[in-house]
Design an enzyme around this catalytic site. Structure first.
Site, mmCIF file in Angstrom:
data_model
loop_
_atom_site.group_PDB
_atom_site.id
_atom_site.type_symbol
_atom_site.label_atom_id
_atom_site.label_comp_id
_atom_site.label_asym_id
_atom_site.label_seq_id
_atom_site.Cartn_x
_atom_site.Cartn_y
_atom_site.Cartn_z
ATOM 1 N N SER A 49 1.891 0.167 -18.336
ATOM 2 C CA SER A 49 1.701 1.512 -18.159
ATOM 3 C C SER A 49 2.366 1.824 -16.693
ATOM 4 O O SER A 49 2.940 1.096 -16.127
ATOM 5 C CB SER A 49 0.237 1.880 -17.994
ATOM 6 N N CYS A 60 5.620 -4.758 -10.770
ATOM 7 C CA CYS A 60 4.698 -3.523 -10.692
ATOM 8 C C CYS A 60 3.490 -4.006 -10.758
ATOM 9 O O CYS A 60 2.714 -2.708 -10.440
ATOM 10 C CB CYS A 60 5.339 -2.704 -11.693
ATOM 11 N N TYR A 65 -5.018 -1.740 1.386
ATOM 12 C CA TYR A 65 -3.704 -1.263 0.543
ATOM 13 C C TYR A 65 -2.447 -1.265 1.397
ATOM 14 O O TYR A 65 -1.346 -1.834 0.880
ATOM 15 C CB TYR A 65 -3.943 0.247 -0.358
ATOM 16 N N LYS A 79 0.905 -3.642 0.979
ATOM 17 C CA LYS A 79 2.116 -3.214 0.687
ATOM 18 C C LYS A 79 3.049 -3.377 1.682
ATOM 19 O O LYS A 79 4.395 -3.377 1.665
ATOM 20 C CB LYS A 79 2.030 -1.807 0.191
#
Length: 258
Positions: free
Chosen positions: A15, A84, A164, A168
């Site tokens: 997705s 991803c 988060y 990242k």
């Protein structure tokens, strides 16, 4: 890199950004293997694009090993890896309940989970894929290409994004060292930092919320289209001089604190 006829693996490929990338790679003649936890969507997309699917949790070394083995058995050793797979949460480092005054801190298990998925999971797939690419003969001076997904939150994380942003930021921070590690093996490594994209995470949000988010983007003032991420990923694959880079794809947004 000439894409026609080679194999790619896209993690989180069922997705959002991953699915858009899988479709665009397939349209360019690539045989695509999809890693995802969503078996229904992953198998449907694999059938649509003539690829292969493996149910993989990137936090599990056993899953990742089995996933690569399954895809390689069906499609051959990959020359492209696009990472991803990822997730996030929104929890303050420490906070006070306005009504009761109770003070709470960020549950460390929830912090660790985000690091395990977004950072360690990404590195796990990179290391395993790179080792496989090293068994290949170079084509036009290249053995492979690895593309990672970070976020603009790596550079301007908002309130509640400590885990988060850390995960990242780690992806950004390891891009150049890994590109240097793999340079002699003729494997390139780059990272994309998406801004606010119209992915499944936002598709359930009210239209007013989505419009407000889009208005924060200077130009164009809209949410990003996953196909735009996929287009950049394709260019990173094709352009042989694109290496060791962390590229924002965000319409010039700089995220506000909230």
């Amino acid at each position: 890199m000439n894409l026609d006829g080679i194999t790619a693996v896209v993690t989180g490929g069922a997705s959002g950004l991953g699915a858009a990338t899988a479709r665009k790679l397939a349209k360019n003649g690539v045989k695509v293997g999809i890693f995802d936890l969503n078996e229904e969507k992953g198998m449907a997309l694999a059938k649509e694009i003539g690829g292969a699917f493996a149910k993989v949790n990137v936090t599990s070394e056993e899953d990742v090993d089995a996933g690569f083995a399954a895809i390689r058995a069906k499609l051959g050793q990959e020359r492209i890896l696009v990472n991803c797979a990822g997730t996030g949460n929104a929890i303050k480092t420490a906070s006070r309940d306005r009504e009761t005054g109770e003070i709470k801190h960020f549950p460390l298990d929830k912090f660790e989970l985000i690091i395990q998925i977004n950072l360690i999971g990404t590195f796990r797939c990179i290391a395993k894929s790179a080792a496989g690419m090293m068994t290949l003969d170079p084509i036009d001076g290249e053995r492979g290409v690895i593309i990672n997904t970070a976020s603009v939150a790596a550079e301007d994380g908002q309130v509640g994004q400590a885990s988060y942003s850390a995960s990242k930021g780690g992806v950004v921070g390891m891009t150049l060292p890994i590109a240097r590690d793999l340079a002699q093996e003729l494997i390139r490594v780059n990272t994309i930092l998406p801004g606010i994209f119209d992915t499944p995470l936002l598709q359930g949000a009210p239209e007013k919320v989505k419009a407000a988010l889009a208005a924060q983007v200077p130009n164009p003032s809209r949410l990003g289209n996953p196909d735009e991420y996929a287009s950049l990923a394709i260019e990173m694959c094709r352009n042989g001089y694109f290496n060791g880079e962390d590229v924002r794809l965000d319409g010039a947004i700089r995220m506000a604190p909230r």
